[in-house]
Design a protein around this motif. Structure first.
Motif, mmCIF file in Angstrom:
data_model
loop_
_atom_site.group_PDB
_atom_site.id
_atom_site.type_symbol
_atom_site.label_atom_id
_atom_site.label_comp_id
_atom_site.label_asym_id
_atom_site.label_seq_id
_atom_site.Cartn_x
_atom_site.Cartn_y
_atom_site.Cartn_z
ATOM 1 N N GLY A 56 0.819 -1.205 0.000
ATOM 2 C CA GLY A 56 0.000 0.000 0.000
ATOM 3 C C GLY A 56 0.851 1.252 0.000
ATOM 4 N N THR A 57 1.885 1.263 0.843
ATOM 5 C CA THR A 57 2.790 2.404 0.907
ATOM 6 C C THR A 57 3.615 2.521 -0.364
ATOM 7 N N ALA A 58 4.109 1.386 -0.870
ATOM 8 C CA ALA A 58 4.917 1.388 -2.093
ATOM 9 C C ALA A 58 4.134 1.968 -3.269
ATOM 10 N N ASN A 59 2.862 1.637 -3.355
ATOM 11 C CA ASN A 59 2.046 2.157 -4.455
ATOM 12 C C ASN A 59 1.979 3.679 -4.418
ATOM 13 N N PHE A 60 1.680 4.239 -3.238
ATOM 14 C CA PHE A 60 1.562 5.688 -3.153
ATOM 15 C C PHE A 60 2.914 6.393 -3.273
ATOM 16 N N LEU A 61 3.984 5.718 -2.907
ATOM 17 C CA LEU A 61 5.320 6.271 -3.141
ATOM 18 C C LEU A 61 5.593 6.375 -4.638
ATOM 19 N N CYS A 62 5.178 5.339 -5.390
ATOM 20 C CA CYS A 62 5.380 5.348 -6.844
ATOM 21 C C CYS A 62 4.555 6.443 -7.510
ATOM 22 N N VAL A 63 3.311 6.606 -7.090
ATOM 23 C CA VAL A 63 2.462 7.649 -7.666
ATOM 24 C C VAL A 63 3.026 9.024 -7.341
ATOM 25 N N SER A 64 3.463 9.213 -6.097
ATOM 26 C CA SER A 64 4.053 10.489 -5.700
ATOM 27 C C SER A 64 5.335 10.764 -6.481
ATOM 28 N N ALA A 65 6.120 9.716 -6.712
ATOM 29 C CA ALA A 65 7.366 9.870 -7.478
ATOM 30 C C ALA A 65 7.066 10.278 -8.917
ATOM 31 N N CYS A 66 6.002 9.711 -9.488
ATOM 32 C CA CYS A 66 5.588 10.094 -10.845
ATOM 33 C C CYS A 66 5.232 11.575 -10.884
ATOM 34 N N LEU A 67 4.401 12.004 -9.965
ATOM 35 C CA LEU A 67 3.990 13.400 -9.917
ATOM 36 C C LEU A 67 5.180 14.317 -9.665
ATOM 37 N N HIS A 68 6.092 13.892 -8.814
ATOM 38 C CA HIS A 68 7.276 14.705 -8.499
ATOM 39 C C HIS A 68 8.144 14.926 -9.732
ATOM 40 N N GLN A 69 8.308 13.869 -10.535
ATOM 41 C CA GLN A 69 9.096 14.006 -11.761
ATOM 42 C C GLN A 69 8.508 15.060 -12.687
ATOM 43 N N LEU A 70 7.191 15.111 -12.770
ATOM 44 C CA LEU A 70 6.531 16.060 -13.659
ATOM 45 C C LEU A 70 6.550 17.471 -13.080
#
Length: 313
Positions: free
Chosen positions: A207-221
């Motif tokens: 659950g945490t890993a998923n939201f870390l990945c989504v946050s990382a995607c948004l951060h890159q943009l």
């Protein structure tokens, strides 16, 4: 002939649904806006963002994997991954995830021998995993960077530390409860059978890993339009996601943009959010609809027979 007609009709309906969903989401932004936003993002950041999208959906397949194990079933991982991706890529855009993605999950899992009750338990289990992921990430952000979270949320630093501690204790308490307390947990009118401690810990991790990945995607943009820290982005995304879930707006349209633009205090972030919606919501949607159409076509071509015999208890 009738079966072929029905199969073709379903595929046509799926394509029409895809077009309608994309139109409904895109009508807030012109094609020029989307292309302009994407053009401002360096190719390396855009590719990294897409990579994190794939990692997020990969993490989401383990929501279902743990859920299937939780209900005492054994299914091959590729089957679970297809059911998970198809249901969530569509559910994220349609909104009301418990109903939209839940209905698609039922279409898949019922063919493999799972009962209505078991599918309902899988849906509830995945919902709990989402909550655990949000709580854990919120807790980590609050304890690691309380000053930054206080600036974004408007809470005091002490309040952030207390809230962060409470969020982490909730996740840890869930795992401990699963370890020491075997049986059903009753909350008001609902009864929830606790998983094993290993499965509970797995829920917190994926659950945490998923939201870390989504946050990382948004951060890159977002980095193409400013310099927010990763934890600032993660905090803003968690807040926006909670708001979107509570509002039940399809795909969080408008809620995500407004919340993150407010929390990060930059109108330039709208460009990154347009790009984020394009690659996280719109990119997987056609793939999910194609997957659903193919699955329906295969079932109808086979005379509607369910491969339930391949599901082992």
């Amino acid at each position: 002939m009738l079966r072929k007609f029905v199969a073709r009709l379903l595929i046509t309906a799926a394509i029409a649904l895809a077009a309608w969903l994309v139109y409904r989401a895109l009508r807030r932004h012109s094609f020029d806006e989307i292309m302009s936003s994407l053009a401002q993002i360096p190719m390396g950041h855009l590719l990294a963002g897409i990579g994190f999208v794939f990692l997020s959906y990969f993490c989401l397949t383990f929501f279902d994997t743990l859920a299937v194990r939780y209900v005492g079933r054994e299914l091959a991982y590729p089957r679970i991954a297809i059911a998970s991706f198809t249901s969530l890529s569509i559910g994220h855009n349609v909104g009301g995830a418990a109903l939209s993605s839940g209905a698609i999950r039922y279409r898949f899992y019922s063919r493999w021998g799972l009962s209505v009750e078991e599918v309902a338990e899988i849906i509830l289990f995945c919902g709990v995993t989402v909550g655990l992921g949000l709580a854990t990430l919120a807790g980590l952000c609050g304890l690691i960077m309380p000053a930054g979270v206080a600036r974004i949320t408007g809470f005091s630093k002490t309040g952030v530390l207390l809230l962060g501690t409470a969020c982490l204790l909730a996740s840890i308490g869930y795992v401990l409860l699963a370890h020491f307390f075997q049986g059903s947990l009753r909350v008001f009118r609902w009864s929830f059978e606790l998983p094993t401690s290993r499965i509970a810990a797995g829920q917190v991790i994926v659950g945490t890993a998923n939201f870390l990945c989504v946050s990382a995607c948004l951060h890159q943009l977002l980095r193409a339009f400013g310099s927010p820290s990763f934890l600032d982005t993660a905090t803003a995304y968690v807040g926006a996601n909670v708001t979107a879930i509570v509002s039940h707006v399809p795909g969080g349209i408008g809620v995500l943009e407004a919340t993150i633009a407010f929390l990060l205090g930059s109108s330039a972030s709208i460009g990154a959010l347009i790009a984020f919606r394009a690659i996280y919501f719109f990119l997987p949607l056609p793939l999910g609809l194609i997957s659903l159409s193919v699955a329906e076509f295969v079932v109808h071509r086979g005379g509607g027979r369910s491969p339930a015999s391949n599901a082992k208890t």
